[in-house]
Motif scaffolding. Structure first.
Motif, PDB file in Angstrom:
ATOM      1  N   UNK A  17       1.246  -1.310  -0.312  1.00 23.25           N
ATOM      2  CA  UNK A  17       0.080   0.177   0.002  1.00 23.25           C
ATOM      3  C   UNK A  17       0.994   1.504   0.011  1.00 23.25           C
ATOM      4  N   UNK A  18       0.228   2.521  -0.699  1.00 26.22           N
ATOM      5  CA  UNK A  18       1.561   3.122  -0.761  1.00 26.22           C
ATOM      6  C   UNK A  18       0.432   4.521  -0.470  1.00 26.22           C
ATOM      7  N   UNK A  19       0.475   5.443   0.494  1.00 22.92           N
ATOM      8  CA  UNK A  19      -0.202   5.956   0.977  1.00 22.92           C
ATOM      9  C   UNK A  19       0.672   7.474   0.963  1.00 22.92           C
ATOM     10  N   UNK A  20       0.134   8.572   0.351  1.00 23.97           N
ATOM     11  CA  UNK A  20       1.233   9.692  -0.023  1.00 23.97           C
ATOM     12  C   UNK A  20       0.135  10.791   0.819  1.00 23.97           C
ATOM     13  N   UNK A  21       0.672  11.306   1.940  1.00 21.26           N
ATOM     14  CA  UNK A  21       0.706  12.189   2.714  1.00 21.26           C
ATOM     15  C   UNK A  21       0.433  11.363   4.463  1.00 21.26           C
ATOM     16  N   UNK A  22       1.569  10.207   4.223  1.00 17.58           N
ATOM     17  CA  UNK A  22       1.459   9.170   4.936  1.00 17.58           C
ATOM     18  C   UNK A  22       2.291  10.227   6.424  1.00 17.58           C
ATOM     19  N   UNK A  23       2.997  11.090   6.338  1.00 22.63           N
ATOM     20  CA  UNK A  23       4.177  11.344   7.827  1.00 22.63           C
ATOM     21  C   UNK A  23       2.840  12.035   8.524  1.00 22.63           C
ATOM     22  N   UNK A  24       1.478  12.097   8.645  1.00 27.92           N
ATOM     23  CA  UNK A  24       0.772  12.351  10.216  1.00 27.92           C
ATOM     24  C   UNK A  24      -0.019  12.999   9.761  1.00 27.92           C
ATOM     25  N   UNK A  25      -1.040  12.808  11.088  1.00 28.61           N
ATOM     26  CA  UNK A  25      -2.863  13.053  10.728  1.00 28.61           C
ATOM     27  C   UNK A  25      -3.088  11.721  10.316  1.00 28.61           C
TER      28      UNK A  25
END
Length: 252
Positions: A17-25
């Protein structure tokens, strides 16, 4: 645990799975939830240091790869190096609450580019690097259901993402399973900027659980919580003079 839940966990164990915006929230909470189910998770954002902190906290199932939604080449490079994926999820967004006519021009333009153009970029790259039948998941917002005061251009970008997701669903199905997530208020660094009371606000971990459950199902849209989503949809369905009169009461 039900048999269906056991099957879902077994399936997730083989996923990438690739999550862009995965460093927070919400993005980081999704990375943690998917990693706990055994998936290999690639998280992306602009700052490698922030990605490394999340990866170190969550363990070997999560890998941080820098990529900027405004830089198509960086997205393509990350996807080529680490794909193909079973799911591509983009939560990346920026936010600056306030009235439209009081908005800072540069900030407003940055929001449009990061949120709408950035999601467009991820969708185009992601669709080329997802396995047949895999998901490309775009994030709208409850703010997109009906334009409310103080939403500034953020709400407009999210409404654009809703339309984009609908178009992509029609264009790409069944080779790519395009989904839309419509969250209400979730406690993140974005909503921390709000000075008004946020009804039915959720923690990122709760939002992630709801999103996972929804994406494991068949529905195009994952919208929550119902006690916020339904009143907004009712507002949007009212005759416009009534809807505008009600929403005007929310002006600060």
């Amino acid at each position: 645990m039900t048999f269906i839940e056991q099957e879902t966990i077994i399936m997730a164990a083989g996923e990438k799975i690739w999550i862009i915006g995965g460093s927070s929230g919400i993005g980081a909470a999704l990375a943690e939830a998917y990693a706990a189910r055994g998936a290999l998770v690639v998280i992306s954002g602009r700052k490698q240091e922030a990605l490394d902190e999340v990866s170190a906290r969550l363990g070997g199932q999560v890998r941080g790869v820098a990529a900027d939604v405004n830089d198509v080449d960086s997205l393509a490079a990350a996807a080529s190096a680490h794909g193909p994926f079973d799911r591509v999820i983009t939560t990346a967004a920026i936010y600056d609450p306030g009235a439209v006519l009081k908005a800072d021009q540069e900030k407003a333009e940055n929001i449009i580019v990061a949120n709408l153009t950035g999601t467009f970029n991820v969708a185009r790259v992601g669709a080329k690097h997802v396995r047949k039948g895999g998901q490309v998941v775009l994030f709208g917002s409850a703010a997109a259901i009906f334009g409310l005061p103080q939403g500034q251009v953020y709400s407009a970008t999210k409404a654009g993402i809703v339309n984009l997701a609908q178009s992509l669903r029609a264009e790409l199905w069944p080779d790519v399973d395009v989904r839309l997530v419509t969250p209400g208020f979730v406690r993140t660094r974005l909503t921390d900027q709000n000075t008004f009371e946020m009804p039915a606000i959720l923690e990122p971990e709760d939002a992630a659980r709801r999103i996972l459950k929804g994406l494991d199902g068949k529905s195009f849209e994952v919208a929550f919580p119902r006690r916020l989503i339904w009143p907004l949809r009712l507002l949007a369905a009212l005759p416009k003079p009534i809807a505008f009169a009600l929403s005007a009461r929310l002006k600060q």
